[in-house]
Write a protein that holds these residues in place. Structure first.
Motif, short mmCIF file in Angstrom:
data_model
loop_
_atom_site.label_atom_id
_atom_site.label_comp_id
_atom_site.label_asym_id
_atom_site.label_seq_id
_atom_site.Cartn_x
_atom_site.Cartn_y
_atom_site.Cartn_z
N VAL A 261 2.11 3.55 8.79
CA VAL A 261 1.25 3.88 9.94
C VAL A 261 2.02 3.59 11.22
O VAL A 261 2.73 2.58 11.31
CB VAL A 261 -0.06 3.06 9.90
N GLU B 285 2.62 -5.46 6.52
CA GLU B 285 1.79 -6.00 5.43
C GLU B 285 2.27 -7.38 4.98
O GLU B 285 3.32 -7.87 5.41
CB GLU B 285 1.79 -5.00 4.26
N GLU C 216 -1.91 -0.18 15.26
CA GLU C 216 -2.55 -0.16 16.58
C GLU C 216 -2.52 -1.55 17.21
O GLU C 216 -2.21 -1.72 18.39
CB GLU C 216 -4.01 0.30 16.48
N CYS D 63 -8.97 1.57 12.11
CA CYS D 63 -9.98 0.78 11.40
C CYS D 63 -10.92 0.10 12.40
O CYS D 63 -10.66 0.06 13.61
CB CYS D 63 -9.30 -0.25 10.50
N SER E 132 0.82 -1.22 0.00
CA SER E 132 0.00 0.00 0.00
C SER E 132 0.85 1.27 0.00
O SER E 132 0.38 2.33 -0.39
CB SER E 132 -0.91 0.02 1.23
N CYS F 264 -2.43 -4.03 11.50
CA CYS F 264 -2.36 -2.58 11.65
C CYS F 264 -1.39 -2.18 12.77
O CYS F 264 -1.10 -2.98 13.67
CB CYS F 264 -3.73 -2.01 11.98
N ASN G 267 2.36 -0.77 11.04
CA ASN G 267 1.65 -1.74 10.21
C ASN G 267 2.65 -2.67 9.54
O ASN G 267 3.76 -2.26 9.16
CB ASN G 267 0.75 -1.05 9.18
N CYS H 54 -9.37 -2.71 14.60
CA CYS H 54 -8.56 -2.19 15.71
C CYS H 54 -9.43 -1.60 16.82
O CYS H 54 -9.13 -1.74 18.01
CB CYS H 54 -7.58 -1.14 15.19
#
Ligand code: THU
Length: 137
Positions: free
Chosen positions: A26, A44, A55, A90, A22, A53, A42, A93
């Protein structure tokens, strides 16, 4: 610790992001009730679904270390690490926060100019599901 200080740690965490798909970096910084801070980024995956994520990285690191009492989390992110606006957590999270945090748990979001906005978990996840005490063995 001020929201701005916690956000500085979230911005540092953002630089640890593994986001080759992406390109959104974050970062999160989670403040425990005893003052300990856990940072997360984050991470991936080529299969996309296993992506985690920032968080949740921070929360899971803290829970692994025995912390379950949390005060606040600062979150920031942006494409290639450039903050162009707030980066709200999100839904997944938010539900993970719900597992451990009360309604007044603070979520700090940063604006591009460096000012922080404070929200509560109750604001971000109203009418939420949480386990009844008897469900926790
Ligand atoms: N992401 C987070 O780290 N936190 C959120 O709350 C929303 C999304 C990440 C997941 C993915 O690596 C990237 O942002 C783009 O969705």
């Amino acid at each position: 610790m001020t929201p701005e200080q916690l956000m500085t740690l979230a911005k540092e965490a953002m630089t640890h992001s593994y986001s080759p798909y992406s390109h959104y970096k974050v970062g999160a910084a989670l403040l425990c009730a005893d003052g300990t801070v856990y940072q997360g980024c984050n991470i991936e995956n080529a299969s996309y679904g296993p992506t985690v994520c920032a968080e949740r990285t921070a929360i899971f690191k803290a829970v692994y270390d025995g912390h379950r009492d949390f005060t606040a989390i600062a979150v920031c992110g942006g494409k290639d690490g450039v903050i162009t606006g707030q980066f709200p957590p999100c839904g997944v999270c938010r539900q993970v926060m719900r597992e451990f945090c009360e309604d007044d748990f603070k979520i700090y979001l940063t604006n591009p100019d460096g000012t922080c906005e404070e929200m509560t978990l109750a604001q971000l996840l109203p009418c939420s599901f949480r386990a009844a005490e008897h469900m926790k063995a």
